[in-house]
Design an enzyme around this catalytic site. Structure first.
Site, PDB file in Angstrom:
ATOM      1  N   GLY A 143      -3.606  -1.676  -3.242  1.00  9.80           N
ATOM      2  CA  GLY A 143      -3.918  -2.123  -1.880  1.00  9.80           C
ATOM      3  C   GLY A 143      -5.106  -3.071  -1.878  1.00  9.80           C
ATOM      4  O   GLY A 143      -6.228  -2.670  -2.198  1.00  9.80           O
ATOM      5  N   GLY A 191      -9.730  -2.004   0.126  1.00  4.77           N
ATOM      6  CA  GLY A 191      -9.596  -2.194  -1.324  1.00  4.77           C
ATOM      7  C   GLY A 191     -10.353  -3.416  -1.828  1.00  4.77           C
ATOM      8  O   GLY A 191     -11.095  -3.314  -2.818  1.00  4.77           O
ATOM      9  N   ASP A 193      -1.412  -5.448  -5.318  1.00  2.00           N
ATOM     10  CA  ASP A 193      -0.790  -5.353  -3.994  1.00  2.00           C
ATOM     11  C   ASP A 193       0.621  -5.910  -4.109  1.00  2.00           C
ATOM     12  O   ASP A 193       0.877  -6.824  -4.896  1.00  2.00           O
ATOM     13  CB  ASP A 193      -1.593  -6.179  -2.977  1.00  2.00           C
ATOM     14  CG  ASP A 193      -1.380  -5.720  -1.549  1.00  2.00           C
ATOM     15  OD1 ASP A 193      -2.354  -5.305  -0.906  1.00  2.00           O
ATOM     16  OD2 ASP A 193      -0.218  -5.779  -1.077  1.00  2.00           O
ATOM     17  N   PRO A 232      -1.131   3.504   9.014  1.00  2.00           N
ATOM     18  CA  PRO A 232      -1.163   3.409  10.485  1.00  2.00           C
ATOM     19  C   PRO A 232      -0.546   4.637  11.157  1.00  2.00           C
ATOM     20  O   PRO A 232       0.100   5.449  10.488  1.00  2.00           O
ATOM     21  CB  PRO A 232      -0.304   2.165  10.759  1.00  2.00           C
ATOM     22  CG  PRO A 232       0.610   2.061   9.596  1.00  2.00           C
ATOM     23  CD  PRO A 232      -0.129   2.618   8.418  1.00  2.00           C
ATOM     24  N   CYS A 275      -9.487   2.236  12.330  1.00  2.00           N
ATOM     25  CA  CYS A 275      -9.788   3.643  12.005  1.00  2.00           C
ATOM     26  C   CYS A 275      -9.963   4.590  13.183  1.00  2.00           C
ATOM     27  O   CYS A 275      -9.378   5.669  13.205  1.00  2.00           O
ATOM     28  CB  CYS A 275     -11.050   3.706  11.164  1.00  2.00           C
ATOM     29  SG  CYS A 275     -10.724   3.341   9.454  1.00  2.00           S
ATOM     30  N   PHE A 281     -11.818  -7.408  16.546  1.00  2.00           N
ATOM     31  CA  PHE A 281     -12.206  -6.175  17.253  1.00  2.00           C
ATOM     32  C   PHE A 281     -13.708  -5.991  17.328  1.00  2.00           C
ATOM     33  O   PHE A 281     -14.213  -5.163  18.085  1.00  2.00           O
ATOM     34  CB  PHE A 281     -11.507  -4.952  16.648  1.00  2.00           C
ATOM     35  CG  PHE A 281     -12.090  -4.460  15.350  1.00  2.00           C
ATOM     36  CD1 PHE A 281     -11.689  -4.991  14.135  1.00  2.00           C
ATOM     37  CD2 PHE A 281     -13.033  -3.439  15.346  1.00  2.00           C
ATOM     38  CE1 PHE A 281     -12.222  -4.534  12.942  1.00  2.00           C
ATOM     39  CE2 PHE A 281     -13.569  -2.961  14.159  1.00  2.00           C
ATOM     40  CZ  PHE A 281     -13.170  -3.519  12.954  1.00  2.00           C
TER      41      PHE A 281
HETATM   42  C1  UDX Z   1     -15.519   2.384  11.443  1.00  2.00           C
HETATM   43  C2  UDX Z   1     -16.652   3.288  10.922  1.00  2.00           C
HETATM   44  O1  UDX Z   1     -17.901   2.808  11.421  1.00  2.00           O
HETATM   45  C3  UDX Z   1     -16.651   3.312   9.399  1.00  2.00           C
HETATM   46  O2  UDX Z   1     -17.614   4.233   8.932  1.00  2.00           O
HETATM   47  C4  UDX Z   1     -15.265   3.720   8.914  1.00  2.00           C
HETATM   48  O3  UDX Z   1     -15.221   3.667   7.493  1.00  2.00           O
HETATM   49  C5  UDX Z   1     -14.199   2.826   9.490  1.00  2.00           C
HETATM   50  O4  UDX Z   1     -14.279   2.807  10.914  1.00  2.00           O
HETATM   51  P1  UDX Z   1     -15.191  -0.234  11.761  1.00  2.00           P
HETATM   52  O5  UDX Z   1     -14.028   0.156  12.603  1.00  2.00           O
HETATM   53  O6  UDX Z   1     -14.988  -1.242  10.695  1.00  2.00           O
HETATM   54  O7  UDX Z   1     -15.805   1.052  11.040  1.00  2.00           O
HETATM   55  O8  UDX Z   1     -16.367  -0.813  12.685  1.00  2.00           O
HETATM   56  P2  UDX Z   1     -17.464  -0.148  13.669  1.00  2.00           P
HETATM   57  O9  UDX Z   1     -18.717  -0.899  13.508  1.00  2.00           O
HETATM   58  O10 UDX Z   1     -17.543   1.312  13.526  1.00  2.00           O
HETATM   59  O11 UDX Z   1     -16.888  -0.522  15.107  1.00  2.00           O
HETATM   60  C6  UDX Z   1     -15.706   0.046  15.634  1.00  2.00           C
HETATM   61  C7  UDX Z   1     -15.508  -0.378  17.064  1.00  2.00           C
HETATM   62  O12 UDX Z   1     -16.492   0.220  17.906  1.00  2.00           O
HETATM   63  C8  UDX Z   1     -15.633  -1.894  17.305  1.00  2.00           C
HETATM   64  O13 UDX Z   1     -14.631  -2.294  18.196  1.00  2.00           O
HETATM   65  C9  UDX Z   1     -17.020  -2.049  17.891  1.00  2.00           C
HETATM   66  O14 UDX Z   1     -17.137  -3.194  18.709  1.00  2.00           O
HETATM   67  C10 UDX Z   1     -17.138  -0.766  18.688  1.00  2.00           C
HETATM   68  N1  UDX Z   1     -18.537  -0.360  18.893  1.00  2.00           N
HETATM   69  C11 UDX Z   1     -19.329  -0.007  17.841  1.00  2.00           C
HETATM   70  C12 UDX Z   1     -19.044  -0.306  20.192  1.00  2.00           C
HETATM   71  O15 UDX Z   1     -18.337  -0.604  21.171  1.00  2.00           O
HETATM   72  N2  UDX Z   1     -20.333   0.110  20.370  1.00  2.00           N
HETATM   73  C13 UDX Z   1     -21.145   0.462  19.348  1.00  2.00           C
HETATM   74  O16 UDX Z   1     -22.304   0.844  19.621  1.00  2.00           O
HETATM   75  C14 UDX Z   1     -20.627   0.413  18.032  1.00  2.00           C
HETATM   76  P1  ADP Z   2      -7.041  -1.242   4.925  1.00  2.00           P
HETATM   77  O1  ADP Z   2      -7.827  -1.689   6.106  1.00  2.00           O
HETATM   78  O2  ADP Z   2      -6.886   0.252   4.859  1.00  2.00           O
HETATM   79  O3  ADP Z   2      -7.537  -1.832   3.633  1.00  2.00           O
HETATM   80  P2  ADP Z   2      -4.844  -3.163   4.918  1.00  2.00           P
HETATM   81  O4  ADP Z   2      -3.590  -3.164   5.718  1.00  2.00           O
HETATM   82  O5  ADP Z   2      -5.832  -4.265   5.109  1.00  2.00           O
HETATM   83  O6  ADP Z   2      -5.514  -1.742   5.155  1.00  2.00           O
HETATM   84  O7  ADP Z   2      -4.479  -3.157   3.368  1.00  2.00           O
HETATM   85  C1  ADP Z   2      -3.573  -2.292   2.765  1.00  2.00           C
HETATM   86  C2  ADP Z   2      -2.814  -3.065   1.664  1.00  2.00           C
HETATM   87  O8  ADP Z   2      -2.018  -2.137   0.919  1.00  2.00           O
HETATM   88  C3  ADP Z   2      -1.833  -4.126   2.191  1.00  2.00           C
HETATM   89  O9  ADP Z   2      -2.178  -5.398   1.670  1.00  2.00           O
HETATM   90  C4  ADP Z   2      -0.445  -3.655   1.667  1.00  2.00           C
HETATM   91  O10 ADP Z   2       0.399  -4.729   1.266  1.00  2.00           O
HETATM   92  C5  ADP Z   2      -0.849  -2.806   0.470  1.00  2.00           C
HETATM   93  N1  ADP Z   2       0.155  -1.809   0.053  1.00  2.00           N
HETATM   94  C6  ADP Z   2       0.777  -0.890   0.820  1.00  2.00           C
HETATM   95  N2  ADP Z   2       1.607  -0.124   0.064  1.00  2.00           N
HETATM   96  C7  ADP Z   2       1.498  -0.570  -1.210  1.00  2.00           C
HETATM   97  C8  ADP Z   2       2.102  -0.187  -2.467  1.00  2.00           C
HETATM   98  N3  ADP Z   2       2.948   0.841  -2.542  1.00  2.00           N
HETATM   99  N4  ADP Z   2       1.771  -0.879  -3.585  1.00  2.00           N
HETATM  100  C9  ADP Z   2       0.885  -1.910  -3.504  1.00  2.00           C
HETATM  101  N5  ADP Z   2       0.284  -2.305  -2.370  1.00  2.00           N
HETATM  102  C10 ADP Z   2       0.575  -1.661  -1.232  1.00  2.00           C
END
Ligand code: UDX
Ligand code: ADP
Length: 466
Positions: free
Chosen positions: A13, A18, A38, A97, A285, A347
């Protein structure tokens, strides 16, 4: 500290997790060979692009590491089979997802990519392999992986090649946030390693000890590690929903959300972080992990606990609806044939990722009211914006511009939905001139200079203030 680990690492991935994670490992462990594989050839080609501005993931600081390590001890490839075969350690970083159909639809994670990765590992790995869950996963996924790996010898026609094939499963969840991934990886608050095989835990700890203070490395059992990831994200998202719920009350009462956030955040028991109100959390996430948690609680009959956490997601959806509704209300109750400019589609700032971006839902609400939208985002490409509006009802009403000024041409209103720094210093005077009057700015991120815009002549709404 540099350890002589000499291990071959494979990461399945090459996505937002990754790619950056393996880059940082490769940089800090020059004696390890890191192969990121990938099945998406286009993505791998992009990772191998000589033009570093074309990497598939935009992340501050990433280009520098790629420049330093790629081709030396960091490789991106579609050769999954051969890289699994030679690996001592395999990270699984594939997408997980929320399921769209079947049992658990709308809540549980779709593990089909995890399952196919595990099957590939079972088929091609040799000798002893440490398999690490990196993707965010529902609790007890390790069990699924274990089952697939340990039943491989019976199912695998080439089992003869795999004599002596053994596995250790480790959970090592990722806590990086997009936009600050490199710094988060380089200076983590903690590294969590869960498992029941001490040798493997020690080896993975040694890798991280190449650059992380050993005191920050926490080891737990597998299930605690998996659950901690979900709970950490649920707590963070809960803070955002809490402050967003109060933003509405501030607008109603004349309090100011920034002042309230500061006042409560200086209490060290509460803390300042994750108290920025906005258009709701996005990203791959938060929603997914909370829904996983909700699903898990319901599965174990903990319905009150499930309902409690589900409210965090409900408030998030409500905040997005609330913002669209007040835009409509301020524009005289109708958007029919009105042009709106949307500033920001990722986002959050400093990423090109659009998964679960609040811009998507808010824009759809506005389109359903008959608006014509013109988008501008500094890092999200046109294709990634248009793909969200494929349905016939939206298609003809969506345009993408390559500058903020162009997007605002003839618009009745601008909605700021991502807090990109460049939005603050735009030539707002010029933008005002090209808009239809009254010209509105709706700042859902509270990131603009309100007084300056008012002085120019804009009508302005900012979240959580009056
Ligand atoms: C999150 C976690 O922070 C991280 O630890 C985990 O590994 C993956 O998920 P991420 O989604 O990349 O990370 O970004 P983050 O900074 O947490 O923001 C998530 C969302 O919350 C964004 O849409 C951001 O705009 C929003 N946010 C964040 C707020 O609206 N207010 C804040 O105070 C902080
Ligand atoms: P994340 O945010 O968790 O990194 P992404 O969707 O950005 O998620 O990345 C996941 C990656 O994993 C994609 O590029 C997808 O093509 C790859 N992937 C999914 N299944 C496999 C598999 N079986 N072998 C290799 N790559 C894979």
């Amino acid at each position: 500290m540099e350890n002589n680990l000499n291990k071959i690492i494979c990461c399945i991935g090459a996505g937002y997790v990754g790619g950056p994670t393996m880059s940082v490992i490769a940089m800090n462990c020059p004696d390890c060979e890191v192969n990121v594989v990938d099945l998406n050839a286009e993505r791998i080609n992009a990772w191998n692009n000589k033009d570093l501005s074309k990497l598939p993931v935009f992340e501050p600081g990433l280009e520098k590491i790629i420049k330093k390590c790629r081709g030396k001890n960091l490789f991106f490839s579609t050769k999954i089979e051969e890289n699994i075969a030679k690996a001592d350690i395999i990270f699984i970083s594939v997408n997980t997802p929320t399921k769209k159909n079947g049992v658990g639809a709308g809540y549980a994670s779709d593990l089909k990519w995890i399952e196919s990765s595990a099957r590939q590992i079972a088929k091609f790995s040799k000798n002893h392999t440490i398999v690490i869950e990196k993707s965010t996963l529902p609790v007890k996924t390790a069990e699924t992986i274990k089952t697939i790996l340990t039943s491989s010898e019976q199912n695998n026609i080439s089992a003869i090649d795999h004599k002596g094939q053994t596995f250790s499963i480790i959970s090592n969840p990722e806590f990086l946030a997009e936009g600050s991934a490199i710094n988060d990886l380089q200076n983590p608050d903690r590294v969590l390693i869960g498992g029941d095989d001490d040798d493997s835990i020690n080896l993975i700890s040694d890798i991280y000890k190449s650059w992380v203070n050993p005191e920050k490395i926490i080891t737990t059992n597998l299930w605690s590690s998996e659950l901690s990831k979900l709970v950490a994200n649920a707590f963070l998202a809960q803070r955002i929903s809490s402050i967003n719920s109060i933003s509405a009350l501030c607008e109603a009462t004349g309090a100011n959300i920034n002042e309230v956030a500061k006042a409560i955040g200086t209490d060290s028991r509460i803390g300042r972080k994750f108290l920025k109100s906005g258009p709701g959390f996005g990203g791959s996430c938060f929603k997914k992990d909370i829904l996983n948690l909700v699903y898990l609680c319901r599965y174990y009959g903990l319905n009150e606990v499930a309902d409690y956490w589900e409210q965090v997601v409900d408030i998030n959806t409500w905040q997005q609806k609330r913002i669209s509704s007040l835009v409509i209300r301020n524009l005289f109750g109708t958007l029919s044939n009105k042009k709106l400019a949307i500033f920001g589609f990722s986002f959050k700032a400093n990423t090109n990722d659009t998964r679960e971006s609040p811009s998507i839902n808010i824009s759809k609400n506005l389109l359903q009211e008959g608006a014509k939208l013109n988008f501008y985002d500094p890092k999200v490409c046109e294709k990634d914006i248009l793909i969200e509006f494929n349905e016939k009802i939206y298609r003809n009403n969506v345009l993408v511009s390559d500058s903020a000024l162009k997007a605002a041409q003839g618009a009745d209103a601008i909605l700021v939905l991502t807090e990109w720094e460049e939005f603050v210093d735009l030539d707002w005077k010029h933008i005002f001139e090209v808009m239809r009057k009254p010209a509105w700015v709706f700042d859902s991120r509270n990131c603009l200079d309100k007084q300056r815009l008012k002085d120019i002549g804009f009508k302005i709404w900012t979240l959580g203030t009056t």
